[in-house]
Design an enzyme around this catalytic site. Structure first.
Site, PDB file in Angstrom:
ATOM      1  CG  ASP A 281     -33.632 -79.970  52.696  1.00  0.00           C
ATOM      2  OD1 ASP A 281     -33.669 -81.035  53.333  1.00  0.00           O
ATOM      3  OD2 ASP A 281     -33.653 -79.906  51.451  1.00  0.00           O
ATOM      4  CE  LYS A 288     -30.600 -80.138  50.951  1.00  0.00           C
ATOM      5  NZ  LYS A 288     -30.814 -80.296  49.505  1.00  0.00           N
ATOM      6  NE  ARG A 362     -39.820 -83.644  44.875  1.00  0.00           N
ATOM      7  CZ  ARG A 362     -38.934 -83.824  43.905  1.00  0.00           C
ATOM      8  NH1 ARG A 362     -39.076 -84.843  43.078  1.00  0.00           N
ATOM      9  NH2 ARG A 362     -37.933 -82.991  43.738  1.00  0.00           N
TER      10      ARG A 362
END
Length: 507
Positions: A281, A288, A362
């Site tokens: 990720d 990030k 999610r």
């Protein structure tokens, strides 16, 4: 695992043990003359002298290693502080502390002396079988370490022989069958956890979504389980917009993995276990920060937990049905990646406005829940490294939980207590759902900074279609910067044993 465990009376080949483990309570260290010996008079006196000086207090996990200097058949005795009333977690911690000392000694053949106080306390609170299981888990889980990829590979230290020896011989035969059963379970549970750890520790250029599917297929083949691996074209046919949206920015295409375990074909009831499988990720377009991003190999810790649990479930074969679903993708920024402001249509038909591409777990889990439901799941548990916010709330000490069904949560919580893995329930007030309402779609994929763990969980719960559901956020517990107890540095394999307890020993 190749470690040979035995339980029974003191062996005539005691001299073969390279080290002996003895759990010690504070009560034993203050007993006067006439008390039962701890191990051997001179060694006992030396240990009590350490206690008198405050050097060894017999606190939980405290270890004192003493060379025997010919006074005892083994070369070293490992004394471990222990509270007889600490239950399974206390035994697991004591065994883990002992295991770390054994590793330093490179002792491969060991005996664990079990005084009456330990046995009686364990049997009174948890029973012989669970005591044996806890001790076995503690030893094996604490010794597991990440295997680095090096030109000259070093072998992991491993135990070869472990003998549990009751010091009160009268109880040995009486509980032998229960101990053997507990040892077998402990070994099997540890194998499941260590499988999850090894998968999670793999680098992202090795464990792509396709490779994770390959590992799942290998396991399913070994255990004779039915498995579906849905590729990107089949996912498009089934309109898995969340999975495809997250995965479209990467050259490594996503997969939806579905494993069917049919332990009770005559029942319409089926557990749905859904594990987040983001193999790496970056955050996508909502990139990030660079610092610490290497730890995002652990973003498939939920998938690893489900696979580890399914391995044990497949071995134990409980009379219950399980549908394990692993939505797996790589979240990368590219000219094809989803971006803030996009709207995705999920497998359920609901639409989602993307406000932060780093809230991707999610999205794949939403399609994962729908996949489980369409295949017959009647109650759902998802496991995911979902939010950094859970670490702010709970640190690395507990997994956060959100649910729509108190009875199901109580079952999950009871399973976690048996496993010694802490879960803390967070509120799910209706007001929190307002934070994920969107002007552009049915939902938006982030409710902002406040209550981030709760709103992230409630987003997933929206796709439960009213079925009983529990969400477990392991973002704070799936990866550790340093080892503690039976949990090792790096991937911890958290929730594997909780899921096993939930499925195998549910009430």
């Amino acid at each position: 695992m190749s470690v040979q465990f035995t339980y029974g009376t003191r062996s005539t080949e005691q001299a073969a043990a390279e080290a002996v483990i003895r759990f010690v309570s504070k009560k034993e260290l203050v007993q006067g003359e006439g008390a039962m010996p701890i191990v051997q008079p001179q060694i006992d006196d030396a240990l009590k002298a350490q206690y008198a000086k405050g050097l060894f207090k017999a606190d939980a996990e405290q270890v004192e290693v003493m060379p025997t200097l010919g006074l005892y058949p083994a070369a070293h005795i490992v004394f471990v502080g222990h509270d007889e009333e600490a239950g399974a977690s206390g035994l697991r911690l004591a065994a883990a502390a002992a295991a770390k000392a054994l590793k330093k000694l490179r002792a491969e053949k060991v005996q664990i002396l079990l005084p009456d106080a330990v046995l009686e306390g364990a049997y009174a609170s948890i029973g012989a079988e669970r005591a044996a299981q806890a001790l076995t888990e503690g030893l094996l889980l604490a010794l597991h370490v990440r295997q680095p990829l090096k030109r000259e590979q070093s072998e992991r230290f491993t135990l070869k022989e472990v003998a549990f020896v009751p010091q009160g011989a009268a109880v040995a035969a009486e509980h032998a069958t229960l101990w053997e059963s507990g040892i077998a379970k402990g070994k099997l549970y540890a194998e499941g956890v260590n499988l999850a750890r090894d998968l999670t520790n793999l680098p992202g250029n090795d464990l792509t979504p396709e490779r994770l599917a390959y590992h799942a297929e290998e396991m399913a083949r070994e255990l004779d389980l039915e498995i579906e691996v849905i590729d990107e074209w089949s996912a498009a046919e089934q309109r898995m917009g969340g999975l495809l949206g997250v995965g479209q920015g990467s050259i490594n295409p996503p997969r939806m993995i579905v494993i069917h375990y049919k332990g009770n074909p005559g029942s319409e009831e089926a557990w749905g276990l859904i594990g987040k499988g983001i193999t790496f990720d970056t955050g996508g377009i909502s990139l990030k920060r660079a610092e610490g991003m290497q730890e995002m190999i652990s973003d498939m810790g939920g998938a690893a937990a489900v696979l580890g649990a399914m391995r044990v479930i497949g071995e134990l074969k409980p009379a219950i049905n399980v549908i394990a679903v692993i939505p797996t993708a790589e979240n990368m920024p590219s000219d094809r990646a989803i971006k803030p402001g996009d709207v995705l249509r999920m497998m359920s038909g609901h639409t989602v406005e993307i406000v932060n591409t780093d809230a991707e777990g999610r999205l794949v889990l939403a399609d994962g829940l729908t996949t489980a439901i369409t295949r017959g799941a009647t109650k759902l548990v998802d496991v995911a490294t979902l939010t950094g916010a859970v670490s702010v709330a709970l640190g690395t000490q507990a997994t956060g939980a959100v649910t729509n069904h108190e009875e199901l949560f109580k079952q999950v919580q009871a399973a976690s207590e048996r496993a010694g893995e802490r879960i803390w329930q967070l509120p799910a007030y209706p007001e929190y759902k307002k934070q994920i309402k969107s002007d552009a779609a049915d939902l938006k994929n982030s409710g902002g900074r406040y209550a981030g763990t709760i709103t992230g969980g409630l987003f997933i719960g929206h796709f439960a279609e009213g079925l009983p559901w529990v969400h477990l956020d392991i973002a704070g517990t799936a990866w550790l910067e340093s080892s503690r107890g039976w949990e090792t540095k790096g991937a911890t394999g958290v929730m594997v044993r909780t899921l096993i307890e939930l499925i195998v020993h549910h009430e």
